[in-house]
Design an enzyme around this catalytic site. Structure first.
Site, PDB file in Angstrom:
ATOM      1  CB  THR A 124       8.884  60.240  -3.060  1.00  0.00           C
ATOM      2  OG1 THR A 124       7.626  60.549  -2.468  1.00  0.00           O
ATOM      3  CG2 THR A 124       9.357  58.899  -2.545  1.00  0.00           C
ATOM      4  NE  ARG A 152     -16.723  34.520   0.626  1.00  0.00           N
ATOM      5  CZ  ARG A 152     -16.336  33.817  -0.438  1.00  0.00           C
ATOM      6  NH1 ARG A 152     -15.188  34.084  -1.019  1.00  0.00           N
ATOM      7  NH2 ARG A 152     -17.091  32.847  -0.926  1.00  0.00           N
ATOM      8  N   GLY A 196     -12.671  31.236  -9.762  1.00  0.00           N
ATOM      9  CA  GLY A 196     -11.596  31.153 -10.750  1.00  0.00           C
ATOM     10  C   GLY A 196     -11.597  32.324 -11.724  1.00  0.00           C
ATOM     11  CD  GLU A 242      -1.147  62.603  -1.314  1.00  0.00           C
ATOM     12  OE1 GLU A 242      -0.661  63.359  -0.448  1.00  0.00           O
ATOM     13  OE2 GLU A 242      -0.910  62.734  -2.524  1.00  0.00           O
TER      14      GLU A 242
END
Lengths: 697, 697
Positions: A150, A346, A432, A455
């Site tokens: 990169t 969730r 929290g 990748e």
């Protein structure tokens, strides 16, 4: 340090330990059996043995991890990397055992890219002469390296790399050069402070002509002083959102000469006499490694997510907040947060996703190994001395490889996005305290995030999947009879398209799989129409392609989960109760996904509006209720040791508040400084000095 | 430090500065006009003046922010807080100007909770005698305080707080006590190291009977030595995912006595003679403050998100990657990332959302102020000397207040979630470099995240909205004729329910608003049926309520945006071209939301499948194309100075790569240490010492 009256305090009743004990008592799921099924008994024993060793070593003490600044974290990580090497040598650890140790330590280390990409590239792309020159020293950690691909200006687009390697015929060398600032190597792991060598990907230039990026071994630092060599500028790129125990680096060259032998020449090379470029036998070979790397990401994603789910589910079983609004008695205690459906909806689908991803990763790896075997056989047949096999000989049918490549792209994108975003959902479900570093989720999430980019960026990758599906669809329309799963589902869709679908997604599991296949096929032919008939531009279709890839990958996960549950292994290794529970998790995962993507299931006419409504209000809600009692045991089966999680909230024993308090009150170095709070005075920080300053009050 | 050959390097052409110049040249949007419309000319001038002062002060130098560890960041933040106080005094800054300065500095500071909640609570809940005792000293920063409500075991459920304040009739004092570990005050901003006083919320107990949580002023540290007082255990709770410049703290009491005067007695009190509890005039008064705080969060959310959008859009205009796949010429340069529809579809709807949230926040604040005026008028009428007004007198019609409360709950949840998740989308849209701290998005996101939890957890809040909507629906069914927006849309739905809807969402903006209203009403009556007729448990309906609240809040945002664009202010202050562009942003926001939530629009029969398909494949794609050329100017109009953004990627001048390189190569302290890389040796860190060690090689 807390005074004695504080030390005598306990949390208000019921205690976290009692609540978790109750959770574990209310389910008869065999944690041991499921653990061994997920990991194998061998692996678990190995993990226990290695954990014992690591815990007894001072270098791996984690107690200051969350408090330390970057410099300390990096140098500690380096000390750990070194100690790990010593331990590996001492105990004769295999690669797998070494891997287990790094997972328990759970932080990126400065040897990370040396031990993976540097060694792999030298091994796979070097000739045996180059193994002598570089690999063996690298294996002994005399050369410590990295993989420098990169650049500051180029990530995904490897062909656009700007670093050059110019062939010098006169002295048979290459000149490695950084022509622009954007050509600076950037983000390279293990490079910033650690490596003394790099495999540098650079445009090979012979006689002014570029032959594309190739790998070159370049020494960058002195082996004794560890200072950069002349005309090399190298350093760490600075702090990041996570991954701060790793020294991602930059690297620039000012016309540095390297010998001919330093171009890794297993596949392509430059003939030193003629200066002619010798082509690689097949470009597809590169696909092999990338496919393996992506499959590994898919395989790991289930476990990555499971860490967050483990922490969140245990904490939500300990945390109590508000009374149930319909509770009869006003004296009813506060409700465990995990009892609220808004929390269940969730967390439990994410719990189901951990298994879905795990089974999909296994399926993916099996496919990869099957392909490797096939290729090895083909190479054996085709290989002749003196020349490499041609691409056609290597892949008499490129069918499986193309399928594998597309599958790995789509699944890598979906699996890593699911894991990353799932971890953040887990963190928020902790309320929290999820925001405290001691939750153990934030740092894990932050370290994992780059997986969505490296990748293959998760959005970029979806184009590969779409390209493959469009190609398959064209082939099917043209009468191609090749028989893989993709062509099969496309043909099924075509055959039934005019009759329409009538999938009983609420009644039959196989119909769920069929509905996902139908949606993928529908979107494939829709995209094909947009591209081939309506002549839409490629750019204009990128959003469609991303949807298509996501739909296809969701289908693959649902299918892999379903197939896994029907396999002999499952019926042999799991008892009936566990199998039934796994089927519920399958349905929860599939129906929850179906409901979230409802509009595509409608528009493709795979299901009716009424079915979706029932899936949402009845099926999913019932499944949440049925799975809820087993939630803690299900996460226990993932078998993360407390030492690995390093989380106050996720403690196996439920002593959440004691642990949060202990870390804050007894271990937090900020509490050793005293400040002057008044605006008119200096900050006057004093460390551990109880009567240090006089205020001007 | 970089050698000279490095210093001469520039990025490859075209330069970022050229690309941004081109972007700004291709749009004729008046940035100045739109800026002044968003912020007002006054505010912008004030901002410029304050920025100049801050930039010239050494204390506010940001250059080491991303590199420093927690201790340094905290002490620097304290030094800045002090300097800011001094500057405010010197320049006579108003509260608004002080606020501008803290926004430019952009980090939570140790005086934060003193300057907000401590002062506000003393002012609003203290009697004038208590103002003498506490407030005036606090305003002079002799008392520095915090607001201690949340406990280790209790966040959202304020009634469940465990800290006690027991009335001692014999000596007219209260005993403040921490009976369990879970009663430890926790997360309290400005408490950990800074405050010497706290407003402590504790259960008031008289003669063994609890009267619920009340506020007490308690001194916690010595005013001279700044050491904790006896029987007080206080400290910092440790590192967090963000917000590390703030000393969130813990606080425990071992039977600490405070005088009668320390119970803030504006609303409720204990008669010192009789020991009788005197009730507050109206519980609704508390709603007032909370509503204001939530409205502020809504108002700020647009700007919070706009920072990320500004950075991402500028960088995506500078960053180029790959050629357009349909490009005619192979020599065409790489494409700006912002030209890819997959990037546009992620960023431009967020750009539209910044304006939608901004206008909604304004609308919300206007409503709040209208209500305040109304209440003040009513109080004026009702108030008689010697007694507080009764609740009925205070709120002759609780209608507006209830509506305002519900609206503020729902919008706070949706707006802060949209901003937080939008920031992460912006960060990822920046690709690999988004992960660098220098992107400036990660830390901003991490600091903002708690907003989704505090002032009401975003999931918890949705119950308030649902409760209000169900109540309104019941009233409407029972023939209530009160006329507010909520009852209006519910009545409209009932009147047309049997005929069905036929909204022209692709053709008429007002039909978009009507479709959102229809969906809200549909979901309201559906939930009402589940609760009242089907007798579903409250817990079983939480997921439905969350959907309902989200739907309602989306409607409110769409409606506020629409109303704002039709207002006189808009037509007077913006030129025609800008108004047209704003309408496009309105449609993009609304149709993109509609498409993401398609299944609810189908099932409520607000739109047809065909309309959704057209919205997705035509309308949204066309809007992206039309808005794209104005993207950079639109973010410019938010007017964030570079100094505030502190982002390499978001620089106004586009010098992205130069800035990333400069920070990494020239400012990164990790590059000042040299390590020994070999496993057999010690880490041997040497700072700035070029020939420090001999390796054992």
């Amino acid at each position: 340090m807390a005074p004695s009256w504080v030390k005598n305090l306990t949390p208000s009743a019921p205690q976290g330990s009692e609540l978790l004990a109750k959770e574990r008592a209310q389910s008869n799921l065999s944690v041991e059996q499921l653990s061994e099924f997920l990991h194998t008994k061998d692996v678990l024993q190995r993990q226990d043995a290695i954990l014992k060793i690591l815990k007894s070593e001072k270098a791996f003490d984690k107690s200051q991890n969350y408090f330390s600044g970057r410099e300390t974290r990096f140098t500690n990580a380096l000390a750990r990397a070194k100690r790990l090497q010593q331990l590996a040598a001492k105990h004769g650890w295999t690669q797998d055992e070494y891997q287990v140790a790094t997972e328990l330590i759970s932080e990126p280390g400065p040897y990370g890219l040396h031990a993976s990409m540097f060694l792999i590239t030298l091994r796979d792309q070097g000739t045996s002469e180059q193994h002598q020159l570089f690999l063996h020293k690298a294996e002994r950690y005399e050369y410590i390296g990295c993989y420098a691909q990169t650049e500051l200006g180029h990530g995904s687009n490897v062909r656009g790399l700007e670093t050059t390697a110019t062939w010098n015929a006169e002295d048979k060398t290459f000149t490695i050069h950084t022509p622009q600032l954007t050509a600076a190597k950037w983000w390279i792991g293990s490079l910033g402070r650690t490596a003394n060598h790099a495999v540098v990907m650079a445009q090979l230039i012979i006689d002014g002509k570029s032959h594309g990026p190739h790998p070159f071994v370049v020494q960058i630092r002195d082996l004794r002083s560890h200072q950069p060599l002349e005309n090399v500028h190298v350093g760490d790129i600075g702090p990041k959102f996570g991954y701060n125990t790793m020294d991602n680096g930059f690297l620039l060259f000012n016309r540095v000469k390297i010998p001919h032998a330093n171009m890794l020449a297993k596949f392509s090379s430059v003939d030193p006499q003629s200066g002619k470029y010798i082509k690689p036998p097949s470009a597809s070979l590169v696909y092999g490694t990338l496919t393996w790397v992506r499959s590994t990401i898919v395989l790991q994603s289930g476990g990555v997510l499971a860490r967050g789910v483990t922490i969140a589910i245990r904490y939500c079983a300990v945390r109590r907040q508000f009374q149930d609004r319909d509770a009869k008695s006003l004296d009813a205690g506060e409700n465990q947060v995990l009892n609220y459906t808004m929390v269940q909806v969730r967390l439990l689908p994410l719990l189901a996703a951990t298994f879905a991803l795990h089974f999909t990763g296994r399926g993916m790896m099996a496919l990869y190994q099957e392909n490797q075997k096939k290729m090895a056989g083909d190479v054996g047949k085709a290989g002749q001395p003196g020349r490499g096999p041609s691409p056609e000989e290597l892949f008499p049918s490129t069918d499986l490889l193309a399928d594998l490549h597309a599958t790995s792209c789509g699944l890598k994108a979906l699996a890593s996005t699911t894991a990353a975003e799932g971890l953040e959902i887990c963190r928020r479900a902790c309320g929290g305290h999820g925001y405290s570093s001691f939750s153990g989720i934030g740092s894990w999430y932050a370290d994992y995030l780059p997986t969505t980019t490296w990748e293959g960026d998760n959005y970029m990758l979806t184009q590969q999947v779409a390209r493959y599906l469009l190609k398959s669809a064209r082939a099917v329309l043209e009468g191609d009879t090749s028989d893989n799963d993709t062509t099969r589902i496309l043909r099924t869709f075509l055959a039934r398209r005019d009759m329409g679908a009538a999938f009983d997604v609420l009644g039959r599991d196989e119909d769920i799989v069929a509905a996902f296949a139908w949606r993928t096929s529908f979107l494939t032919f829709e995209s094909l129409k947009h591209r081939d008939e309506d002549k839409n531009s490629w750019n204009n279709l990128l959003v469609d392609f991303w949807r298509l890839s996501t739909a296809h990958s969701q289908y693959l996960i649902v299918k892999n989960f379903y197939d896994a549950l029907r396999s002999d292994t499952v019926s042999q290794e799991l008892n009936q109760g566990t199998v039934v529970l796994m089927h519920k998790l399958f349905r929860l995962h599939a129906l929850h996904t179906l409901e979230r993507e409802a509009s595509e299931f409608f528009s493709s006419a795979a299901v009716t509006v009424r079915q979706i409504q029932l899936a949402r209000t009845k099926a999913v809600m019932n499944l949440l209720e049925e799975i809820r009692p087993h939630a803690v045991r299900l996460v226990d089966a993932w078998r993360f040791p407390d030492w690995q999680l390093d989380s106050s909230l996720g403690r196996y024993d439920g002593k959440v508040y004691e642990d949060l308090f202990h870390r804050a009150s007894e271990m937090n170095p900020l509490n050793a400084i005293t400040i002057d709070p008044y605006p008119g005075n200096d900050v006057l920080v004093k460390k551990d000095d109880r009567d240090a300053f006089k205020s001007k009050l």
